[in-house]
Each structure stands twice: as C-alpha cells, then as structure tokens.
Design a protein around this motif. Structure first.
Motif, PDB file in Angstrom:
ATOM      1  N   CYS A  74      -9.929  -0.816   1.335  1.00 27.02           N
ATOM      2  CA  CYS A  74     -10.242  -2.522   1.412  1.00 27.02           C
ATOM      3  C   CYS A  74      -8.596  -2.805   1.976  1.00 27.02           C
ATOM      4  CB  CYS A  74     -10.620  -2.900  -0.019  1.00 27.02           C
ATOM      5  SG  CYS A  74     -11.067  -4.758   0.277  1.00 27.02           S
ATOM      6  N   HIS A  75      -7.765  -2.351   0.883  1.00 30.17           N
ATOM      7  CA  HIS A  75      -6.301  -2.872   1.236  1.00 30.17           C
ATOM      8  C   HIS A  75      -5.966  -1.922   2.223  1.00 30.17           C
ATOM      9  CE1 HIS A  75      -4.863  -4.812  -2.580  1.00 30.17           C
ATOM     10  NE2 HIS A  75      -5.637  -3.982  -3.597  1.00 30.17           N
ATOM     11  N   ASP A  76      -6.270  -1.044   3.533  1.00 25.88           N
ATOM     12  CA  ASP A  76      -5.713  -0.395   4.027  1.00 25.88           C
ATOM     13  C   ASP A  76      -5.843  -1.131   5.141  1.00 25.88           C
ATOM     14  OD1 ASP A  76      -4.471   1.161   2.335  1.00 25.88           O
ATOM     15  OD2 ASP A  76      -5.180   3.589   2.952  1.00 25.88           O
ATOM     16  N   VAL A  77      -7.382  -1.917   5.561  1.00 30.08           N
ATOM     17  CA  VAL A  77      -7.703  -2.714   6.573  1.00 30.08           C
ATOM     18  C   VAL A  77      -7.758  -3.356   6.571  1.00 30.08           C
ATOM     19  CG1 VAL A  77     -10.435  -3.251   7.281  1.00 30.08           C
ATOM     20  CG2 VAL A  77      -9.929  -0.951   6.505  1.00 30.08           C
ATOM     21  N   LEU A  78      -7.271  -4.034   5.694  1.00 34.52           N
ATOM     22  CA  LEU A  78      -7.128  -5.978   5.366  1.00 34.52           C
ATOM     23  C   LEU A  78      -5.851  -6.011   6.565  1.00 34.52           C
ATOM     24  CD1 LEU A  78     -10.076  -6.097   3.867  1.00 34.52           C
ATOM     25  CD2 LEU A  78      -8.830  -8.395   3.171  1.00 34.52           C
ATOM     26  N   GLN A 121      -4.176  -2.820   7.698  1.00 35.18           N
ATOM     27  CA  GLN A 121      -4.026  -2.744   9.231  1.00 35.18           C
ATOM     28  C   GLN A 121      -4.450  -3.854  10.484  1.00 35.18           C
ATOM     29  OE1 GLN A 121      -5.555   1.122   8.428  1.00 35.18           O
ATOM     30  NE2 GLN A 121      -4.079   1.868   8.246  1.00 35.18           N
ATOM     31  N   LEU A 122      -5.313  -4.348   9.951  1.00 39.18           N
ATOM     32  CA  LEU A 122      -5.734  -6.019  10.841  1.00 39.18           C
ATOM     33  C   LEU A 122      -5.238  -7.136  10.690  1.00 39.18           C
ATOM     34  CD1 LEU A 122      -9.968  -3.994  10.755  1.00 39.18           C
ATOM     35  CD2 LEU A 122      -8.560  -3.805  11.694  1.00 39.18           C
ATOM     36  N   ASN A 123      -4.703  -6.755   9.613  1.00 35.78           N
ATOM     37  CA  ASN A 123      -3.689  -8.312   9.508  1.00 35.78           C
ATOM     38  C   ASN A 123      -3.953  -9.211   9.299  1.00 35.78           C
ATOM     39  OD1 ASN A 123      -1.351  -9.138   9.150  1.00 35.78           O
ATOM     40  ND2 ASN A 123      -0.591  -9.600  11.490  1.00 35.78           N
ATOM     41  N   ILE A 124      -5.616  -8.783   8.322  1.00 41.90           N
ATOM     42  CA  ILE A 124      -7.023 -10.495   7.885  1.00 41.90           C
ATOM     43  C   ILE A 124      -6.477 -10.068   6.804  1.00 41.90           C
ATOM     44  CG2 ILE A 124      -8.591 -10.548   7.247  1.00 41.90           C
ATOM     45  CD1 ILE A 124      -9.487  -8.572   9.379  1.00 41.90           C
ATOM     46  N   ASN A 125      -6.041 -11.738   6.238  1.00 44.26           N
ATOM     47  CA  ASN A 125      -5.751 -11.996   5.094  1.00 44.26           C
ATOM     48  C   ASN A 125      -7.068 -13.095   4.692  1.00 44.26           C
ATOM     49  OD1 ASN A 125      -5.069 -13.305   2.769  1.00 44.26           O
ATOM     50  ND2 ASN A 125      -3.388 -15.232   3.475  1.00 44.26           N
ATOM     51  N   ASP A 126      -7.318 -11.757   3.393  1.00 42.36           N
ATOM     52  CA  ASP A 126      -8.982 -12.649   2.859  1.00 42.36           C
ATOM     53  C   ASP A 126      -8.979 -13.260   1.784  1.00 42.36           C
ATOM     54  OD1 ASP A 126     -12.052 -12.961   1.638  1.00 42.36           O
ATOM     55  OD2 ASP A 126     -12.611 -11.249   3.823  1.00 42.36           O
ATOM     56  N   PRO A 127      -8.949 -14.347   1.610  1.00 43.31           N
ATOM     57  CA  PRO A 127      -8.949 -15.167   0.759  1.00 43.31           C
ATOM     58  C   PRO A 127     -10.124 -14.289  -0.095  1.00 43.31           C
ATOM     59  CG  PRO A 127     -10.318 -16.782   1.310  1.00 43.31           C
ATOM     60  CD  PRO A 127      -9.910 -15.752   2.311  1.00 43.31           C
ATOM     61  N   LEU A 128     -10.931 -13.519  -0.674  1.00 38.10           N
ATOM     62  CA  LEU A 128     -11.976 -12.863  -0.877  1.00 38.10           C
ATOM     63  C   LEU A 128     -11.553 -11.664  -1.577  1.00 38.10           C
ATOM     64  CD1 LEU A 128     -15.993 -13.327   0.558  1.00 38.10           C
ATOM     65  CD2 LEU A 128     -14.632 -15.408  -0.768  1.00 38.10           C
ATOM     66  N   LEU A 129     -10.348 -11.125  -1.312  1.00 39.70           N
ATOM     67  CA  LEU A 129     -10.237  -9.901  -1.396  1.00 39.70           C
ATOM     68  C   LEU A 129      -9.267 -10.549  -3.008  1.00 39.70           C
ATOM     69  CD1 LEU A 129      -9.290  -7.415  -2.049  1.00 39.70           C
ATOM     70  CD2 LEU A 129      -7.319  -7.284  -0.413  1.00 39.70           C
ATOM     71  N   ILE A 164     -16.486  -6.693   1.255  1.00 37.07           N
ATOM     72  CA  ILE A 164     -14.919  -7.280   2.257  1.00 37.07           C
ATOM     73  C   ILE A 164     -14.693  -6.377   3.099  1.00 37.07           C
ATOM     74  CG2 ILE A 164     -12.689  -7.695   1.607  1.00 37.07           C
ATOM     75  CD1 ILE A 164     -13.362  -8.510  -1.891  1.00 37.07           C
ATOM     76  N   VAL A 165     -14.416  -4.913   2.801  1.00 38.52           N
ATOM     77  CA  VAL A 165     -14.708  -3.979   3.833  1.00 38.52           C
ATOM     78  C   VAL A 165     -15.480  -4.716   5.055  1.00 38.52           C
ATOM     79  CG1 VAL A 165     -14.014  -1.866   4.889  1.00 38.52           C
ATOM     80  CG2 VAL A 165     -13.257  -2.469   2.572  1.00 38.52           C
ATOM     81  N   PHE A 166     -17.114  -4.199   4.249  1.00 34.37           N
ATOM     82  CA  PHE A 166     -17.480  -4.768   5.826  1.00 34.37           C
ATOM     83  C   PHE A 166     -17.531  -5.641   6.415  1.00 34.37           C
ATOM     84  CE2 PHE A 166     -21.033  -1.993   3.276  1.00 34.37           C
ATOM     85  CZ  PHE A 166     -20.871  -0.615   4.590  1.00 34.37           C
ATOM     86  N   LYS A 167     -17.096  -6.956   5.634  1.00 27.06           N
ATOM     87  CA  LYS A 167     -16.585  -8.833   6.279  1.00 27.06           C
ATOM     88  C   LYS A 167     -15.165  -8.241   7.392  1.00 27.06           C
ATOM     89  CE  LYS A 167     -15.686 -13.140   4.499  1.00 27.06           C
ATOM     90  NZ  LYS A 167     -14.366 -13.739   4.540  1.00 27.06           N
ATOM     91  N   ALA A 168     -14.410  -7.398   6.892  1.00 26.79           N
ATOM     92  CA  ALA A 168     -13.097  -6.774   7.485  1.00 26.79           C
ATOM     93  C   ALA A 168     -13.765  -6.318   9.363  1.00 26.79           C
ATOM     94  CB  ALA A 168     -12.311  -6.735   6.467  1.00 26.79           C
ATOM     95  N   LEU A 169     -14.485  -5.535   8.945  1.00 23.60           N
ATOM     96  CA  LEU A 169     -15.499  -4.798   9.829  1.00 23.60           C
ATOM     97  C   LEU A 169     -15.987  -5.672  10.848  1.00 23.60           C
ATOM     98  CD1 LEU A 169     -13.894  -2.436   9.027  1.00 23.60           C
ATOM     99  CD2 LEU A 169     -16.112  -1.185   8.532  1.00 23.60           C
ATOM    100  N   ALA A 218     -13.079   2.257  12.411  1.00 26.95           N
ATOM    101  CA  ALA A 218     -13.655   4.044  13.020  1.00 26.95           C
ATOM    102  C   ALA A 218     -13.290   3.948  11.370  1.00 26.95           C
ATOM    103  CB  ALA A 218     -13.837   5.182  14.047  1.00 26.95           C
ATOM    104  N   ARG A 219     -12.019   4.583  10.906  1.00 30.00           N
ATOM    105  CA  ARG A 219     -12.124   5.390  10.204  1.00 30.00           C
ATOM    106  C   ARG A 219     -12.471   5.121   8.991  1.00 30.00           C
ATOM    107  NH1 ARG A 219     -11.979   9.930   6.854  1.00 30.00           N
ATOM    108  NH2 ARG A 219     -10.431   9.876   5.254  1.00 30.00           N
ATOM    109  N   ALA A 220     -12.413   3.325   8.692  1.00 32.76           N
ATOM    110  CA  ALA A 220     -13.234   3.031   7.656  1.00 32.76           C
ATOM    111  C   ALA A 220     -14.723   2.490   7.549  1.00 32.76           C
ATOM    112  CB  ALA A 220     -12.987   1.226   7.406  1.00 32.76           C
ATOM    113  N   MET A 221     -15.207   3.111   8.683  1.00 37.31           N
ATOM    114  CA  MET A 221     -16.731   3.555   8.961  1.00 37.31           C
ATOM    115  C   MET A 221     -17.031   4.389   8.129  1.00 37.31           C
ATOM    116  SD  MET A 221     -19.679   1.782   8.907  1.00 37.31           S
ATOM    117  CE  MET A 221     -19.690   0.373   9.545  1.00 37.31           C
TER     118      MET A 221
END
Ligand code: ACO
Length: 425
Positions: free
Chosen positions: A322-326, A328-336, A367-372, A216-219
């Motif tokens: 982008c760094h914060d969201v990935l 905090q959500l523990n996402i490892n996105d190779p696109l980043l 990349i943020v949208f993808k994480a969301l 919600a904060r990222a949005m």
C-alpha cells in the motif's frame, strides 16, 4: 506406537488415536466415535475440527506464519510471480524453467471463453453485482466444457483446473466491462497473468492501454497473497461440493458464492466503506467504541481472524504494498491516513489486545485496489480469481485422497419430538 487419548463417558472408556501432522496441533481421530459411543461431536463453526488432511497450506495463527507447500509467503511474494506460485500450489514443487514454460503456455492458451458464453452475459442486468455474474458464469462453464468432466480421469482434472485458472480473469474482466457498458474484452497471450487481467479490465478498443509496471506488480502480489488459505469457508465449500462428485466448475462456483459474504472475501469492500464512513482521524475513537459495544452490530472490518491471533502476515505485506503503490503512483489518499491511525489506536486498545484482534489481509487491500482504480464491487471478484488456484489445488488433493468420502455432517437435534398428527378444522 500410536498415541491414544482415553475418553470416559458414563463409565465406559474408549481409546481415541492421536494423529500427528508435520506441524501444527495433533488431532484426535474421532472417525469411529459415533460407532463406539453413540454420540456425535458438536462444534459449531468447526473451531476445533480438522475436516481433512492436507499438504498444501499451513498457518500458524499464534505466530502469524503462512506457508504454501512449506515456503513462507514473504519469500514467495519476493521471489516468484503468481503463475509460479500457482504451479507450486497445484503440483507441490516450484517449477523448473521448462515446467514453468509449459504451464504458462497452457494457462495462456485456455484463457479465451467459448464464444457462446459471451452471449450469456447479456442475460444479466447491467447493475448486477459482479459476484452474482461470477457465480452464474463459472457454474455455466460445466455446460460448455463437456470434454473434461470426468473427475476420475487425472488428465481431465488437470485440464479443468487449468481452464478455471485461465478463464477466471477473463470472466472477471468481462463482468466488470459488462457492468459499465463497455465491449467484452479478449485476453492477450503476450501478457503476463496480472498484465493480461489489467489489460482486459481497462483497455478499450478506441485507444492503446499502457500497463503501468507498478500496478501490474501490485496486482501480482494481491494474487499471490490470496491464492490459498487452507480450509476456510469457501475452500471447505468447494471440498464439500466436490465430495458429492460434482464437477469442478460447479464446485468452484459454490466456492465463489461462499467467498462473497462480508465475513469472508467481502470484507475488503466493507473496509473501504467503513474508512469512508469514518471520514476523518478525529472520528476514529467513536468507531472504536462502537466496535466494542456488544449492543451495536458494527465491527471493525478488516480486523480479527478465526485463525490468526497475531498480525496476519498477508496484512503486513499488503500494508507495505500500500505504501509502495501510493508512493510510486504519487497518490495521497486520506483513507490510508485513517487506516494507519485506526490500526495504531486499535492495537493499543485493551479490547483488541485481549481478544487478539489484528488487521487481516483485507484491511489494506481496499486502499491498494482504490489506487489501482479498481471499483469496490470488483474487490471480492479479484479475490476469487486468485483463490481459484487454491480451490482447484484443494479439490484435486481431495479427489486423490484415499480417505475421501462424501461430506455429511450430523447435528444436535433440538426440534419437536415425534408428535401426534392433528389438523385444525
Ligand atoms: N471488531 C470488533 N470485535 C470483534 C471483531 C471486530 N472486527 N472481530 C471479532 N470481534 C470480537 C467478537 O465480538 C467476539 O467477542 P466476544 O468474545 O466478546 O463475543 C470475539 O472478538 C471473537 O470473535 P468471533 O466473531 O467469535 O470470532 P470468529 O473467529 O468467529 O470471527 C471474523 C472471525 C469473522 C473474521 C471476525 O473477526 C470478523 O467479523 N471480522 C470482521 C470481518 C473481516 O474482516 N473478515 C475478513 C476475514 S479474513 C478473510 O476472510 C480473507
């Protein structure tokens, strides 16, 4: 005393007043230029043209500064939520507590759509691009809200503005849910603007939807960063449509159409496609070479900006988000990883340095949208939800500007001269 520039054409000298703004370049007032010289000014893409006077948003592209009503974007992202920023853009000042409450109350209570508009969606194919749906449904609002179409009544303008800001998230979430065959959502008044949008996007009637505060904060940050950006293509489109006294719903619909293009709001979708196409950091140099090759139409999407010749301040905030969201959500996105390496290589490359091409707001937002878990087709739609605030603020400013008149550019005609009519038999 008014400063004046003198221009001599074919031996005739005219004086052109120089107008000073509060910051940014001075402007030459050429409004009498044609009358005095018989010539037009030629400026394709309006690279040297100030189309209006505005006190809403200021950009210093060389230094990478963005101010909403004088406040740096970095401070607004840190200290405000989207509705406070929306109020600031609309009314010029940050709201006090009671102003904030009544604004929130108004936006919240205008978020539902006329029930008949829901049936409107059935007319679209399920695989329609949601931006196509946005253009159609927002334009159709003018067929439903006849009570606030008098553009010369400030109160009706205000209601129309609030309706647009309030209904855009509902229309956007409906467009998404229609495309995936889910029930069309209703807004929830207990939620914030960003929470309500997420809830309408992702909640289904069969189970409760938990709103993740990180998301919600990222949005909210995404909404703030995209809220206004002075006289860009879509805002200028809204102003031009409004200058003919078109109603606000039609004007905002035209803004959405202009935003759709990949050179403008559509770039964030294109960035993600590009990063996937690159596929691995090993392939970056090949794509950098393609971007530099004049014979190849490929461009580094999310790089370059008409105004910013420095790092786009919104891109810097988005990079951190982008760094914060990935994280905090523990996402490892190779696109980043690809994006970070692409940015590093491009910023060291003489081509990008010489042309002052830096990442713009769209470079990291995908990349943020993808994480969301927001699908690419919705990226530009979300941009349009946020930018509606800027569009209505700019439209209202135009409506009260004493210098306002219908926008009517002229041209350098290069076609056939007067020809004798003859028809082949
Ligand atoms: N990749 C490679 N080269 C580029 C790029 C890029 N992304 N952007 C500009 N250039 C080059 C151009 O080829 C041109 O080179 P030249 O002088 O040798 O002819 C030079 O840089 C200047 O570019 P223009 O296209 O003339 O600049 P303009 O101000 O018209 O365009 C634009 C700005 C449309 C944003 C452009 O940089 C671009 O296409 N970027 C990619 C799309 C993108 O990210 N758009 C989002 C913009 S931000 C927004 O709308 C929210």
């Amino acid at each position: 005393m008014t400063r004046k520039a003198t221009i001599t054409i074919d031996g005739k000298t005219i004086e052109v007043p120089i107008i000073k703004g509060s910051c940014g370049p001075d402007v030459l007032d050429i409004s009498n230029f044609y009358q005095e010289t018989g010539m037009f000014c030629y400026d394709p893409g309006f690279t040297s043209t100030a189309s209006c006077a505005s006190s809403i948003t200021f950009i210093n592209g060389d230094e990478g500064i963005l101010l909403y009503r004088g406040y740096p974007i970095e401070d607004l992202v840190e200290k405000c939520d989207f509705l406070e920023v929306a109020y600031l853009l609309l009314y010029g000042e940050l709201p006090d507590i009671s102003q904030r409450e009544s604004f929130e109350q108004s936006i919240t209570h205008h978020s539902m759509l006329h029930e008949q508009l829901r049936t409107f969606f059935q007319g679209f194919r399920r695989d329609a691009h949601p931006m196509a749906v946005m253009v159609g449904v927002v334009g159709a609002l003018s067929a439903f809200y006849h009570d606030n179409l008098d553009i010369y009544d400030p109160q009706q303008r205000e209601v129309a503005s609030h309706r647009l800001i309030a209904k855009m998230p509902t229309i956007a979430a409906m467009a998404y849910n229609y495309s995936r065959g889910c029930p069309l959502p209703y807004p929830q008044n207990r939620l914030t603007y960003a929470q309500n949008f997420l809830n309408m996007m992702f909640a289904v009637p069969s189970e409760p939807y938990q709103i993740n505060p990180v998301i919600a904060r990222a949005m909210d940050i995404i909404f703030i960063l995209h809220a206004d950006h002075e006289q860009n293509a879509s805002t200028s489109t809204v102003r031009l449509a409004g200058s003919s006294q078109a109603n606000p719903f039609a004007c905002i619909s035209s803004g959405i159409a202009a935003l759709w293009g990949p050179a403008h709001g559509g770039a964030n979708e294109a960035v993600l496609t590009m990063l996937k196409q690159i596929g691995s950091t090993k392939n970056i140099s090949e794509f950098i070479e393609r971007a530099k090759n004049k014979n190849d139409p490929f461009r580094l999407m999310g790089f370059g900006h008409r105004v910013y010749k420095n790092y786009d301040p919104r891109a810097r905030i988005m990079r951190k988000a982008c760094h914060d969201v990935l994280g905090q959500l523990n996402i490892n996105d190779p696109l980043l990883e690809i994006a970070l390496e692409l940015e590093r290589i491009a910023l060291e490359d003489p081509y990008f340095i010489e042309k002052k091409l830096y990442p713009n707001v769209d470079f990291y937002s995908g990349i943020v949208f993808k994480a969301l878990e927001i699908p690419p087709s919705m990226f530009t739609v979300i941009f349009s939800v946020a930018r509606t605030v800027g569009w209505v603020a700019q439209w209202n400013e135009m409506m009260t500007d004493p210098a306002q008149k219908i926008g009517r550019p002229r041209q350098l005609y290069v076609g056939e001269k007067n020809r004798n009519f003859s028809k082949s038999k």
